[in-house]
Design an enzyme around this catalytic site. Structure first.
Site, PDB file in Angstrom:
ATOM      1  N   HIS A  82       0.856  -1.189   0.000  1.00 12.38           N
ATOM      2  CA  HIS A  82       0.000   0.000   0.000  1.00 12.38           C
ATOM      3  C   HIS A  82       0.892   1.240   0.000  1.00 12.38           C
ATOM      4  CE1 HIS A  82      -2.805   3.057   1.283  1.00 12.38           C
ATOM      5  NE2 HIS A  82      -3.791   2.227   0.929  1.00 12.38           N
TER       6      HIS A  82
ATOM      7  N   GLU B 209      -3.880   1.521  -7.364  1.00 14.00           N
ATOM      8  CA  GLU B 209      -4.278   2.646  -6.511  1.00 14.00           C
ATOM      9  C   GLU B 209      -3.393   3.846  -6.831  1.00 14.00           C
ATOM     10  OE1 GLU B 209      -6.510   1.271  -2.717  1.00 14.00           O
ATOM     11  OE2 GLU B 209      -4.394   1.463  -2.277  1.00 14.00           O
TER      12      GLU B 209
HETATM   13  P1  PGA Z   1      -9.524   5.812   0.191  1.00 13.12           P
HETATM   14  O1  PGA Z   1      -8.348   4.760   0.506  1.00 13.12           O
HETATM   15  O2  PGA Z   1     -10.682   5.004  -0.323  1.00 13.12           O
HETATM   16  O3  PGA Z   1      -9.799   6.467   1.515  1.00 13.12           O
HETATM   17  O4  PGA Z   1      -8.995   6.743  -0.831  1.00 13.12           O
HETATM   18  C1  PGA Z   1      -8.065   3.727  -0.383  1.00 13.12           C
HETATM   19  C2  PGA Z   1      -6.837   3.011   0.059  1.00 13.12           C
HETATM   20  O5  PGA Z   1      -5.929   3.653   0.606  1.00 13.12           O
HETATM   21  O6  PGA Z   1      -6.735   1.778  -0.097  1.00 13.12           O
END
Ligand code: PGA
Length: 258
Positions: A95, A167
């Site tokens: 992440h 992401e």
């Molecule tokens: P968010 O986080 O939906 O608050 O943008 C997503 C993540 O960090 O996996």
């Protein structure tokens, strides 16, 4: 292929609050064919929530947000994925908060992916470019680097046990000022990830590896994100902490699939 809806609670909720929240979810979520629901509470809540899920005979799965890659040993303060066997089915790895706040490198992530697979826990490998990298036209290089940096020792058999989450770092936490990613931009990155997978592992892996999208997903945009070609689910941070939102997103996923 299943549709994955994964809630990443990050460092929020006490153990008691986690349990109350799960109780609310259990009352409202009905299992649906083809939809895999997982929640990633804090490490200390995994065990009590596991008991709660078992008692309720729920199909909701647990996901760990982190672990150390060694199985056992003199690593004060760490928890291994071996110790999480039987508790977590999934593990978030790579992440951006771990990469940028805690300095995790591709080398660390490679060891974590291998440890998860060795312990029969499905890795959810997160990759994504920062805003600067995108502005400098480096998105493709970064995705390739993060993908194969973590997967370089994963063979054609083990890659089938891996889930990827795209992401974009600049789209995470819109409540804190992040931008929303446009479905076209996401589609382009997903296509790129699949074509990289194809080059190394072949067509079947490229088509059958689940790829999730994450970054400020909420009930207003989840439907659009879920219908992007090649997206097999969502990794949700902030919105997964609001039970109504999380349930709404799951309902949307059911509708999109039916
Ligand atoms: P968010 O986080 O939906 O608050 O943008 C997503 C993540 O960090 O996996």
């Amino acid at each position: 292929m299943k549709t994955y809806i994964v809630g990443n609670w990050k460092m929020n909720l006490t153990v008691g609050e986690s349990s109350i929240y799960l109780q609310k979810l259990l009352k409202r979520i009905r299992p649906a064919k083809g939809i895999e629901i997982a929640i990633a509470p804090s490490l200390v809540a995994l065990q009590p929530l596991g008991v709660q899920l078992e008692r309720a005979k729920s199909k909701i799965k647990l996901c760990t947000q982190n672990f150390y890659h060694r199985d056992f040993g003199a690593y004060t303060g760490e928890v291994s994925v071996t110790q999480l066997r039987g508790l977590a089915d999934y593990a978030i790895i790579g992440h951006s908060e771990r990469r940028y706040i805690f300095g995790e490198t591709n080398k660390d992530l490679k060891q974590k992916v291998a440890a998860a697979i060795r312990n029969n826990i499905t890795p959810i490998l997160c990759i994504g470019e920062t805003e600067n990298e995108r502005n400098f036209g480096e998105t493709a290089d970064i995705l390739r680097d993060e993908l194969f940096g973590a997967l370089s020792e994963i063979d054609a058999e083990d890659i089938k046990k891996v889930i990827i989450a795209y992401e974009p770092v600049w789209a995470i936490s819109s409540t804190k000022g992040a931008k929303l990613a446009a479905p076209d931009d996401i589609a382009e990155s997903i296509k790129l990830i699949r074509s990289e997978l194809k080059e190394i592992y072949g067509k079947e892996v490229s088509e059958e590896t689940p790829i999730l999208y994450g970054g400020s997903v909420n009930p207003n945009n989840a439907g659009a994100y879920l219908t992007i070609p090649g997206v097999n689910g969502l990794l949700i941070g902030g919105s997964s902490l609001i039970s109504d939102h999380f349930v709404d997103i799951i309902d949307l996923a059911k509708r999109v699939r039916s």
